[in-house]
Design a protein around this motif. Structure first.
Motif, short mmCIF file in Angstrom:
data_model
loop_
_atom_site.label_atom_id
_atom_site.label_comp_id
_atom_site.label_asym_id
_atom_site.label_seq_id
_atom_site.Cartn_x
_atom_site.Cartn_y
_atom_site.Cartn_z
N ALA A 68 7.99 58.52 -64.05
CA ALA A 68 8.08 59.96 -64.30
C ALA A 68 8.07 60.23 -65.80
O ALA A 68 7.41 61.16 -66.28
CB ALA A 68 9.34 60.53 -63.66
N LEU A 69 8.77 59.38 -66.56
CA LEU A 69 8.81 59.54 -68.03
C LEU A 69 7.40 59.34 -68.59
O LEU A 69 6.93 60.14 -69.41
CB LEU A 69 9.79 58.53 -68.63
CG LEU A 69 9.84 58.51 -70.16
CD1 LEU A 69 10.41 59.81 -70.70
CD2 LEU A 69 10.68 57.33 -70.66
N LYS A 70 6.72 58.29 -68.12
CA LYS A 70 5.36 58.01 -68.60
C LYS A 70 4.44 59.18 -68.32
O LYS A 70 3.68 59.61 -69.18
CB LYS A 70 4.81 56.76 -67.91
CG LYS A 70 5.17 55.47 -68.59
CD LYS A 70 4.31 54.37 -67.96
CE LYS A 70 4.87 52.99 -68.26
NZ LYS A 70 4.44 52.01 -67.25
N LEU A 71 4.53 59.70 -67.07
CA LEU A 71 3.65 60.81 -66.69
C LEU A 71 3.94 62.04 -67.55
O LEU A 71 3.01 62.71 -68.02
CB LEU A 71 3.83 61.14 -65.21
CG LEU A 71 2.98 62.30 -64.69
CD1 LEU A 71 1.51 61.94 -64.77
CD2 LEU A 71 3.36 62.65 -63.27
N THR A 235 3.07 61.15 -59.05
CA THR A 235 2.79 62.48 -59.59
C THR A 235 4.07 63.29 -59.81
O THR A 235 4.02 64.51 -59.83
CB THR A 235 1.84 63.28 -58.68
OG1 THR A 235 2.49 63.47 -57.42
CG2 THR A 235 0.52 62.57 -58.46
N ASN A 236 5.19 62.61 -59.99
CA ASN A 236 6.42 63.32 -60.30
C ASN A 236 6.69 63.26 -61.79
O ASN A 236 6.76 62.17 -62.36
CB ASN A 236 7.61 62.69 -59.57
CG ASN A 236 7.80 63.32 -58.21
OD1 ASN A 236 7.58 64.51 -58.03
ND2 ASN A 236 8.20 62.51 -57.26
N THR A 237 6.84 64.42 -62.42
CA THR A 237 7.24 64.43 -63.82
C THR A 237 8.76 64.36 -63.88
O THR A 237 9.43 64.43 -62.86
CB THR A 237 6.76 65.70 -64.51
OG1 THR A 237 7.32 66.82 -63.83
CG2 THR A 237 5.24 65.81 -64.50
N LEU A 238 9.31 64.25 -65.08
CA LEU A 238 10.77 64.11 -65.21
C LEU A 238 11.54 65.25 -64.54
O LEU A 238 12.46 65.00 -63.77
CB LEU A 238 11.17 64.00 -66.68
CG LEU A 238 11.12 62.60 -67.31
CD1 LEU A 238 11.60 62.67 -68.74
CD2 LEU A 238 11.95 61.61 -66.52
#
Lengths: 289, 331
Positions: A68-71, A235-238
């Protein structure tokens, strides 16, 4: 004008008001600040650290949190530079040229401020979804936009479009175009003029706009939630990951990831403060000249 | 890092994601199945590899059942859907042409490997004295249930209340009056079952939560039995959450064999045991007997016998202008 009867002392007394009222107002401001801003921050941190540093870090290092952090960083890394280019171009158009429909352009730049982020997300679903306007073409070439990285980036860009342009337009209008005209008269090319005259003038305003834009892009929830598809680890952001953890009774992990977002926000706040003070210093030196 | 190098790295990493070689399977599911599938996926992966296959990456997406169906129709590339009710999977055929109309006859038990029902979750000691559906329409009782437009569980809740009132008071008009009174007592409609549970359990709103049985047991387990208890009403509904392979997506991705094996494994003894462990009622009689003590005995109506199936119930009750709109929006 009757104001000539006022002495300088009267004016400064009037400005100060009664000392009791002033203290009350300041106290009120501090109280509101503590209650509405500081307390929630402390709650986030204390919830995150409730089970000790070990659980705190294991929540941050868990595979889904890392992805999530990477995305989030990837989406920010793509959308902020694009918004920077767009913002400079738009501010340049608006402040240096006179043309028909200029006020419409300025209003349109502000559109994302007034449209709810959920609507922003839905627009992209209606455009690029399987049942949407471009659905068949995308299907034919097997291109996926929504429920994948491009959709998340598009939604983030839409929501953060105004920040850089909004910051630069008043600054560039205030500066006018005499310096650029002088540069051209002295034989500078368009690029030379931009790099050596315009950019140094707007540098700190630009940084300030980029910082605000980054902060908003990182924290965006509504628009991204609509186009994300919520595939865990993909596809989950933070901010979406925080919601998922909270909904899975995983409170400590949710607050740990939330405090990671908070930490990033604090770094951005410091950058903002720093660029703001540079802008003010520039304004002061300009006024003294 | 310079800007251009960063962009190059960003581009490279997206291309890398695009060309990942191992097979992946995306299971788009509804809200309360998170814990079930995180255990089931690990078990299936072992089983799949024991049969001599490469390990697979199983991706999960959870949300309100209606919302999830909408996302798959809009292009979320689910290999399998495991949703809260057949009506939502029917939409994949009707709006998206993603599956054939007879999808539900492709797997045993109408494609429903496990079932559940609707029960009440109340605060410890049951301060409002809630015993049955009649207690939910008393003035001043706050009922928490999600929005039937987006949540599958909410639709089972609605129909359970309806079935009770119709049997007790004898007519559809009386049932509609009853359900209208019930929804007057609902202060907030969340989009999914898990949202409603969080509203009730963590945010402390409401006197009673209408919940999936499995969701109620999970809340007890997660939050400790000290604060809540389960009340079984005199009559409820057999909630049947079905599963289906999404033909159009598995054909594009070449994952049909994997997707079929995945869903079939839900019917295996191990799959059934994992379901029961997460408080779903297993279909397999032997496994059901092992876990019989766990579930209260309830009189249950069914969607097919008492409501003529989802194809009738969905438009009648929940589509635009249906009975839910009439009672909730006052249309």
């Amino acid at each position: 004008m009757t104001s000539t009867t006022l002495t300088a002392g009267d004016i400064s007394a009037a400005r100060r008001g009664s000392p009791a009222g002033r203290i009350l107002l300041i106290l009120g401001a501090y109280l509101a600040f503590a209650l509405f801003l500081l307390l929630p921050l402390l709650v986030v941190l204390s919830e995150a650290l409730k089970l000790g540093l070990g659980t705190f870090f294991s929540a941050l290092l868990e595979a889904d949190a890392i992805s999530a952090l990477k995305l989030t960083l990837l989406a920010v890394g793509i959308s902020v530079p694009l918004n920077l280019v767009f913002g400079v171009a738009a501010a340049w158009c608006v402040s240096k040229y006179e043309f028909r429909g200029k006020s419409i352009l300025v209003t349109l730049i502000d559109l994302p401020f007034s449209v709810s982020p959920v609507i922003a997300g839905l627009i992209y679903v209606l455009l690029f979804g399987a049942q949407g306007f471009f659905g068949e073409v995308l299907e034919k070439y097997d291109i996926q936009i929504i429920f994948a990285l491009p959709g998340i980036v598009l939604a983030t860009i839409f929501v953060t479009v105004p920040f850089v342009a909004r910051e630069l337009i008043p600054l560039m209008q205030e500066q006018g175009s005499q310096e650029e005209e002088a540069a051209r008269l002295l034989g500078a090319s368009g690029w030379q003029m931009f790099w050596h005259v315009t950019l140094p003038n707007i540098k700190w305003g630009l940084i300030y706009g980029v910082v605000l834009c980054t902060a908003r892009a990182m924290g965006e929830f509504g628009a991204v939630s609509v186009v994300s598809g919520h595939i865990r680890g993909y596809t989950n952001t933070l901010p979406l990951h925080v919601e998922i953890l909270y909904n899975e009774y995983n409170h400590v992990a949710a607050f740990s990831v939330a405090s990671l977002l908070l930490g990033l926000a604090l770094i951005i706040l410091l950058l903002k403060q720093w660029s703001e003070s540079r802008i003010n210093r520039l304004r002061h030196t300009a006024e003294e000249e | 890092m310079s800007l251009s190098r960063f962009l190059a790295a960003a581009l490279a990493s997206t291309l890398y994601v695009g060309s990942a070689a191992a097979q992946t399977l995306l299971n788009v599911s509804y809200d309360p199945t998170r814990e079930l599938y995180s255990e089931f996926n690990a078990a299936f992966n072992k089983h799949w590899q024991a049969a001599g296959n490469q390990p697979v990456t199983i991706q999960q997406s959870h949300g309100g059942s209606g919302k999830q169906a909408r996302a798959v129709i809009d292009g979320l590339r689910a290999d399998v859907v495991t949703l809260a009710l057949a009506g939502d999977i029917d939409e994949l055929h009707k709006l998206g042409k993603l599956i054939p109309e007879d999808w539900q006859s492709r797997l045993p038990e109408s494609s429903t490997p496990y079932t559940s029902t609707i029960v009440f979750l109340v605060r410890k000691g049951n301060p409002e004295g809630i015993k049955d559906w009649d207690d939910l329409v008393k003035p001043g009782v706050e009922v928490i249930t999600p929005n039937p437009k987006t949540s599958g569980g909410a639709r089972w809740n609605f129909l359970a209340a309806w079935a009770y009132a119709q049997q007790k008071y004898g007519s559809e008009e009386k049932a509609q009056e009853f359900v209208e009174k019930l929804y007057k007592n609902v202060p907030v409609l969340d989009t999914g079952a898990r949202g409603s549970t969080i509203t009730f359990v963590n945010n402390g709103i409401g006197d009673v939560l209408l919940a999936w049985e499995n969701e109620a047991f999970l809340a007890l387990k997660e939050e400790g039995g000290d604060n809540f208890e389960i009340v079984a009403p005199s009559l409820s509904i057999l909630a049947e959450p079905p599963v289906a392979v999404v033909d159009k997506n598995v054909e594009r991705k070449g994952t049909r064999e994997l997707a079929n094996a995945y869903l079939n494994y839900l019917y295996s003894d191990e799959g059934q045991r994992i379901a029961a462990k997460h408080f779903y009622r297993p279909r397999n009689q032997e496994v059901a007997a092992e876990f019989a003590k766990q579930f209260p005995q309830l009189k249950l109506v069914t969607i097919d016998k008492d409501f003529a199936g989802w194809k009738t119930a969905q438009p009648k009750f929940f589509n635009d202008g249906g009975i839910f709109d009439q009672i909730y929006l006052g249309e």
